[in-house]
Design a protein around this motif. Structure first.
Motif, PDB file in Angstrom:
ATOM      1  N   GLU A  12      -5.860  -4.316   0.287  1.00 51.90           N
ATOM      2  CA  GLU A  12      -5.348  -3.731  -0.946  1.00 51.90           C
ATOM      3  C   GLU A  12      -4.980  -2.291  -0.644  1.00 51.90           C
ATOM      4  N   VAL A  13      -3.694  -1.980  -0.799  1.00 58.72           N
ATOM      5  CA  VAL A  13      -3.207  -0.650  -0.424  1.00 58.72           C
ATOM      6  C   VAL A  13      -2.384  -0.054  -1.556  1.00 58.72           C
ATOM      7  N   PRO A  14      -2.319   1.274  -1.633  1.00 58.27           N
ATOM      8  CA  PRO A  14      -1.450   1.871  -2.652  1.00 58.27           C
ATOM      9  C   PRO A  14       0.012   1.573  -2.339  1.00 58.27           C
ATOM     10  N   MET A  15       0.810   1.364  -3.357  1.00 61.17           N
ATOM     11  CA  MET A  15       2.241   1.129  -3.161  1.00 61.17           C
ATOM     12  C   MET A  15       2.833   2.338  -2.460  1.00 61.17           C
ATOM     13  N   GLY A  16       3.862   2.082  -1.653  1.00 62.31           N
ATOM     14  CA  GLY A  16       4.515   3.182  -0.976  1.00 62.31           C
ATOM     15  C   GLY A  16       4.060   3.341   0.466  1.00 62.31           C
ATOM     16  N   ILE A  17       3.017   2.661   0.847  1.00 64.62           N
ATOM     17  CA  ILE A  17       2.575   2.669   2.242  1.00 64.62           C
ATOM     18  C   ILE A  17       3.676   1.990   3.065  1.00 64.62           C
ATOM     19  N   PRO A  36      13.393  -7.103   9.745  1.00 68.49           N
ATOM     20  CA  PRO A  36      13.284  -6.920  11.188  1.00 68.49           C
ATOM     21  C   PRO A  36      12.395  -5.736  11.547  1.00 68.49           C
ATOM     22  N   ALA A  37      11.896  -5.746  12.772  1.00 67.22           N
ATOM     23  CA  ALA A  37      10.966  -4.707  13.220  1.00 67.22           C
ATOM     24  C   ALA A  37      11.594  -3.320  13.144  1.00 67.22           C
ATOM     25  N   SER A  38      12.931  -3.236  13.230  1.00 60.08           N
ATOM     26  CA  SER A  38      13.584  -1.929  13.210  1.00 60.08           C
ATOM     27  C   SER A  38      13.416  -1.225  11.857  1.00 60.08           C
ATOM     28  N   LEU A  39      13.058  -1.970  10.834  1.00 59.38           N
ATOM     29  CA  LEU A  39      12.921  -1.362   9.506  1.00 59.38           C
ATOM     30  C   LEU A  39      11.461  -1.194   9.096  1.00 59.38           C
ATOM     31  N   LEU A  40      10.577  -1.113  10.104  1.00 61.88           N
ATOM     32  CA  LEU A  40       9.148  -1.036   9.801  1.00 61.88           C
ATOM     33  C   LEU A  40       8.756   0.212   9.030  1.00 61.88           C
ATOM     34  N   ASP A  41       9.604   1.222   9.046  1.00 56.27           N
ATOM     35  CA  ASP A  41       9.218   2.462   8.371  1.00 56.27           C
ATOM     36  C   ASP A  41       9.530   2.464   6.874  1.00 56.27           C
ATOM     37  N   THR A  42       9.976   1.315   6.380  1.00 52.61           N
ATOM     38  CA  THR A  42      10.262   1.214   4.947  1.00 52.61           C
ATOM     39  C   THR A  42       8.973   1.294   4.137  1.00 52.61           C
ATOM     40  N   PRO A  43       8.966   2.106   3.078  1.00 53.04           N
ATOM     41  CA  PRO A  43       7.801   2.079   2.201  1.00 53.04           C
ATOM     42  C   PRO A  43       7.784   0.773   1.409  1.00 53.04           C
ATOM     43  N   VAL A  44       6.599   0.251   1.173  1.00 55.25           N
ATOM     44  CA  VAL A  44       6.508  -1.031   0.480  1.00 55.25           C
ATOM     45  C   VAL A  44       6.397  -0.805  -1.017  1.00 55.25           C
ATOM     46  N   GLY A  78       0.427   5.271  -6.160  1.00 57.45           N
ATOM     47  CA  GLY A  78       1.652   4.544  -5.854  1.00 57.45           C
ATOM     48  C   GLY A  78       2.888   5.412  -5.851  1.00 57.45           C
ATOM     49  N   THR A  79       4.047   4.790  -6.018  1.00 54.79           N
ATOM     50  CA  THR A  79       5.304   5.523  -5.986  1.00 54.79           C
ATOM     51  C   THR A  79       5.823   5.721  -7.413  1.00 54.79           C
ATOM     52  N   GLU A  80       6.984   6.340  -7.507  1.00 56.33           N
ATOM     53  CA  GLU A  80       7.494   6.686  -8.826  1.00 56.33           C
ATOM     54  C   GLU A  80       7.714   5.460  -9.703  1.00 56.33           C
ATOM     55  N   LYS A  81       8.273   4.415  -9.089  1.00 50.88           N
ATOM     56  CA  LYS A  81       8.602   3.243  -9.908  1.00 50.88           C
ATOM     57  C   LYS A  81       7.647   2.073  -9.678  1.00 50.88           C
ATOM     58  N   SER A  82       6.800   2.160  -8.689  1.00 54.74           N
ATOM     59  CA  SER A  82       5.813   1.096  -8.463  1.00 54.74           C
ATOM     60  C   SER A  82       4.442   1.748  -8.446  1.00 54.74           C
ATOM     61  N   LYS A  83       3.713   1.522  -9.530  1.00 55.15           N
ATOM     62  CA  LYS A  83       2.418   2.201  -9.663  1.00 55.15           C
ATOM     63  C   LYS A  83       1.280   1.318  -9.165  1.00 55.15           C
ATOM     64  N   GLY A  84       0.206   1.978  -8.795  1.00 55.22           N
ATOM     65  CA  GLY A  84      -1.025   1.260  -8.480  1.00 55.22           C
ATOM     66  C   GLY A  84      -1.083   0.724  -7.062  1.00 55.22           C
ATOM     67  N   THR A  85      -1.938  -0.256  -6.892  1.00 58.11           N
ATOM     68  CA  THR A  85      -2.129  -0.856  -5.572  1.00 58.11           C
ATOM     69  C   THR A  85      -1.602  -2.276  -5.579  1.00 58.11           C
ATOM     70  N   LYS A  86      -1.441  -2.813  -4.388  1.00 59.53           N
ATOM     71  CA  LYS A  86      -1.035  -4.220  -4.271  1.00 59.53           C
ATOM     72  C   LYS A  86      -1.863  -4.853  -3.164  1.00 59.53           C
ATOM     73  N   ILE A  87      -2.261  -6.082  -3.405  1.00 60.88           N
ATOM     74  CA  ILE A  87      -2.986  -6.813  -2.361  1.00 60.88           C
ATOM     75  C   ILE A  87      -1.964  -7.574  -1.522  1.00 60.88           C
ATOM     76  N   PHE A  88      -2.073  -7.469  -0.232  1.00 57.87           N
ATOM     77  CA  PHE A  88      -1.212  -8.245   0.649  1.00 57.87           C
ATOM     78  C   PHE A  88      -2.056  -9.188   1.492  1.00 57.87           C
ATOM     79  N   ALA A  89      -1.494 -10.362   1.738  1.00 57.84           N
ATOM     80  CA  ALA A  89      -2.135 -11.302   2.650  1.00 57.84           C
ATOM     81  C   ALA A  89      -1.435 -11.146   3.984  1.00 57.84           C
ATOM     82  N   LEU A  90      -2.113 -10.512   4.895  1.00 58.72           N
ATOM     83  CA  LEU A  90      -1.530 -10.194   6.196  1.00 58.72           C
ATOM     84  C   LEU A  90      -1.897 -11.318   7.158  1.00 58.72           C
ATOM     85  N   THR A  91      -0.910 -12.135   7.528  1.00 60.09           N
ATOM     86  CA  THR A  91      -1.217 -13.282   8.399  1.00 60.09           C
ATOM     87  C   THR A  91      -0.122 -13.465   9.432  1.00 60.09           C
TER      88      THR A  91
END
Lengths: 184, 547
Positions: B369-374, B406-414, B346-359
């Motif tokens: 389930e992806v590592p934080m920061g993706i 918005p789609a313009s901010l898609l490059d934000t790490p989660v 994960g990232t410095e302040k968000s550790k581990g993985t997170k499950i997302f429901a992609l719908t």
């Protein structure tokens, strides 16, 4: 509800009143017996109210006033509290449902994929709004906030069975036999 | 029971497993697509071909690719079949046996949807039968609990969780170790553990999937928490809308009790821990911890002001630890692999993985389930495969408490903090993708309708504010609003946000504020088409005036 520092109260066994109500009830004893058993299994604890209401709704179909009174007496709770809890939660119904139910999920994923149209078409076709039952008492149309089946949105629950990727016409086909046959 | 016996159960299960296991998904999504009949047909097919000593059909939990269910996976052959119908069963068994091609569509296990995942919480989900405790034990289950009870002190367990950097997966992201430490520090009287499984966020279903696919992992996490903070009793508060999850939890508790893994004197130690199930009755506000506590106590799900926090005074006034399903499901892996291992993900302040429901409007629907920061782009475009016909317009995260990105901010790490910076939040992990066909004002109205219906009504800003905001949004959509109405709506949002009692009200304006921020043009478009503020002839009254 106020949080007290006391552990939950265990009401004494209300043997006499329970029996009286059971005998005096015209709609038959069996379902009240189920209630008695549920309350007993929960040791007549007042915090078991929601469990008992679930059981009551399961066996009676809805929560009529007599049932609420019976539960209030059984758990030694004021009727106002029982009524307050029964009306707070969406799953509890104070009105009878139809013989068949059709629950349209209106979660975000279903909404984006058009569950609104499915509901609108169903309402148009059956002539009733969500939360209502057809006049012959056969079909109720209801909505759910989210049933957690977002992967197969839009989802509709027909008589307890989840169906995924439902189109408006499919939904209508499914409910047709449930109410058309029984309406003139 | 001791470790030897636990291992023996696992080894016995391993011995009884056939060389080829055919995994058939039996989660809600796939059951809705007839996977139970499919499973029966697969079993019959195996029997008819006399392959019972080689092939075993296993009903497993969620494999993640819910949009293409029912799924059948054969790990030994590295094969995945999608949208399998009961008629395909015979050809699948034939394909395993004779190497022929099955009639069902074959999925690509190297697709980014699978390849980019990192599974910790879901490591055994879709691989084991959730209805058999032996399969969980064979996969190494309950060893962490044993290790904790026998080799670690309570303080060491809390320390380990703190070091891992795990944060609450229910949405807020409060450091789990800190929460555990607070409860552990309270005087050693009666304490409670609560697992919040009231997943009310529309568009999120990861908790449901974890409970349905691997209930024992949650029970183990709760028991470890109980040991760490000194609690002997736990409650799981599950939504009544999740009947299959409730069934499997009940089954799991019964099995664990029978083996002496839950109940009194767990693993022959002085540690007792029992778990009760409480079933919700359909109220979104019950996901808020103080409301959830009132509901467990049998009352209306009304929240109360904090402090005192549940960690000091919770269930029946006792110190109470409340964590989300996914948080508990992380615990056994952290204990097994160590805090350092976890903290490296994960990232410095968000550790581990997170499950997302992609719908939503996306090609590959399901759980990841992806590592934080993706980045959001990796999730939506690579893993999700993008919008089927068209482009991404926005991604809604965090449900009614979150916002639209918005789609313009898609490059934000989660991670927790970057999403909050964008005016949204992680929430429990719902991610609903929207394309050009979705009206953002409509989305804001949809969430406000939700909050209006779900407010408990205890505090005025939330009770009255959500109704007024809903009406303002309806007015805008009906092209009856002026710029003044928009201004009022914004003021109202700030007021409700600042003055509401609990999280529901405080976050209710978020969908409006974030759509106003990123998609203001859409609001203005609807207002400008309204003949410069003149009231057009009335055609459609908002159907909500009575509320």
């Amino acid at each position: 509800m106020q949080t007290s520092s006391e552990p939950p109260k265990v009401a004494e066994k209300p043997k006499e009143p329970a029996k009286k109500a059971e005998k005096g009830h015209p709609s038959g004893d069996k379902r009240f017996k189920v209630l008695d058993m549920t309350m007993k299994r929960n040791q007549y604890r007042q915090d078991a109210l929601i469990e008992v209401l679930h059981k009551a709704q399961e066996s009676f179909g809805f929560l009529e006033e007599d049932v609420l009174l019976y539960i209030a007496r059984g758990l030694k709770l004021p009727l106002s509290k029982v009524y307050g809890v029964a009306t707070f939660y969406h799953l509890f119904s104070l009105k009878p449902n139809g013989a068949h139910t059709c629950v349209v999920c209106l979660g975000t994923a279903c909404y984006v994929k058009g569950s609104g149209e499915v509901l609108a078409e169903l309402e148009k076709h059956t002539g009733i709004h969500q939360g209502e039952t057809t006049e012959d008492g056969q079909l109720s149309i209801m909505t759910a906030r989210c049933i957690g089946a977002c992967g197969i949105a839009p989802a509709v629950v027909f008589d307890g069975t989840v169906a995924g990727k439902v189109s408006a016409s499919e939904a209508i086909e499914k409910v047709k036999p449930w109410f058309n046959n029984n309406t003139p | 029971m001791d470790l030897q016996e636990l291992h023996e159960i696992g080894a016995k299960e391993h011995r009884s497993q056939k060389p080829i296991r055919v995994h058939c998904c039996t989660s809600t999504g796939c059951q809705a697509a007839n996977s139970l009949t499919l499973k029966k047909n697969l079993e019959n097919s195996v029997k008819q071909n006399g392959l019972s000593d080689q092939i075993q059909v296993v009903g497993v939990g969620c494999m993640g690719f819910c949009g293409k269910g029912p799924l059948v996976q054969i790990e030994a052959k590295n094969k995945l079949y999608e949208e399998v119908t009961p008629d395909d069963a015979a050809s699948i068994i034939n394909a395993i046996n004779n190497g022929t091609t099955a009639t069902a569509a074959e999925g690509d296990l190297n697709h980014p949807f699978f390849a980019k995942q990192m599974r910790i919480v879901r490591e055994t989900s879709g691989k084991i039968d959730p209805e058999k405790i032996e399969e969980y034990i064979a996969a190494g289950g309950y060893e962490s609990l044993y290790k904790v009870i026998h080799d670690m002190t309570s303080a060491e367990v809390v320390e380990e969780i703190t070091k891992s950097g795990l944060r609450g997966r229910g949405g807020g992201g409060y450091p789990t170790g800190l929460k555990w430490a607070t409860v552990a520090k309270m005087p050693p009287k009666q304490k409670y553990i609560i697992c919040n499984a009231d997943e009310g966020d529309p568009g999120a279903f990861m908790d449901r999937s974890v409970l349905e696919s691997d209930p024992h992992r949650v029970l183990e996490g709760m028991a470890i928490a109980g040991y760490a903070v000194g609690a002997s009793e736990g409650f799981i508060y599950v939504r009544a809308e999740y009947p299959l999850a409730i069934d499997r939890l009940e089954m799991a508790i019964k099995q664990a009790k029978k083996l002496g893994i839950l109940g009194s004197q767990i693993f022959d130690s002085p540690f007792d821990f029992k778990i009760n199930i409480r079933i919700g009755a359909g109220a979104f506000v019950c996901g808020e911890e103080t409301a959830l506590i009132s509901s467990i106590e049998g009352g209306r799900g009304n929240p109360r002001p904090r402090p005192p926090y549940p960690a000091q005074s919770g269930l029946w006034g006792c110190p109470t630890l409340i964590n989300n399903v996914e948080t508990f499901a992380n615990i056994s892996a952290i204990i097994r692999e160590g805090a350092e291992w976890y903290a490296n993900i994960g990232t410095e302040k968000s550790k581990g993985t997170k499950i997302f429901a992609l719908t939503g409007k996306i090609r590959n629907n399901g759980l990841i389930e992806v590592p934080m920061g993706i980045t959001l782009r990796e999730i939506v475009e690579e893993m999700g495969g993008g919008v089927p016909d068209g482009e991404v317009k926005a991604i809604q995260t965090g449900g009614p408490s979150g916002g639209c990105i918005p789609a313009s901010l898609l490059d934000t790490p989660v991670d927790y903090d970057s999403l909050i910076k964008l005016g949204s939040m992680m929430g429990s992990g719902g991610m609903v993708v929207m394309d050009k066909g979705t009206s953002m004002v409509g989305v804001a109205q949809f969430y406000m309708e939700f909050c209006r219906g779900e407010t408990c009504g205890k505090c005025v800003p939330c009770r009255a504010g959500t109704v007024q905001m809903y009406q303002a949004l309806t007015k805008i959509i009906n092209k009856q609003a002026t710029l003044k109405d928009l201004e009022k709506l914004e003021q109202l949002c700030q007021m409700v946000k600042a003055t509401s009692l609990c999280g529901l009200g405080q976050s209710a304006p978020n969908p409006v504020l974030s759509t106003l921020h990123y998609f203001r043009d859409e609001y203005l478009g609807l207002i400008e088409s309204n003949q410069n503020g003149k009231k057009p002839p009335q055609h459609q009254q908002p159907a909500t005036a009575h509320n």
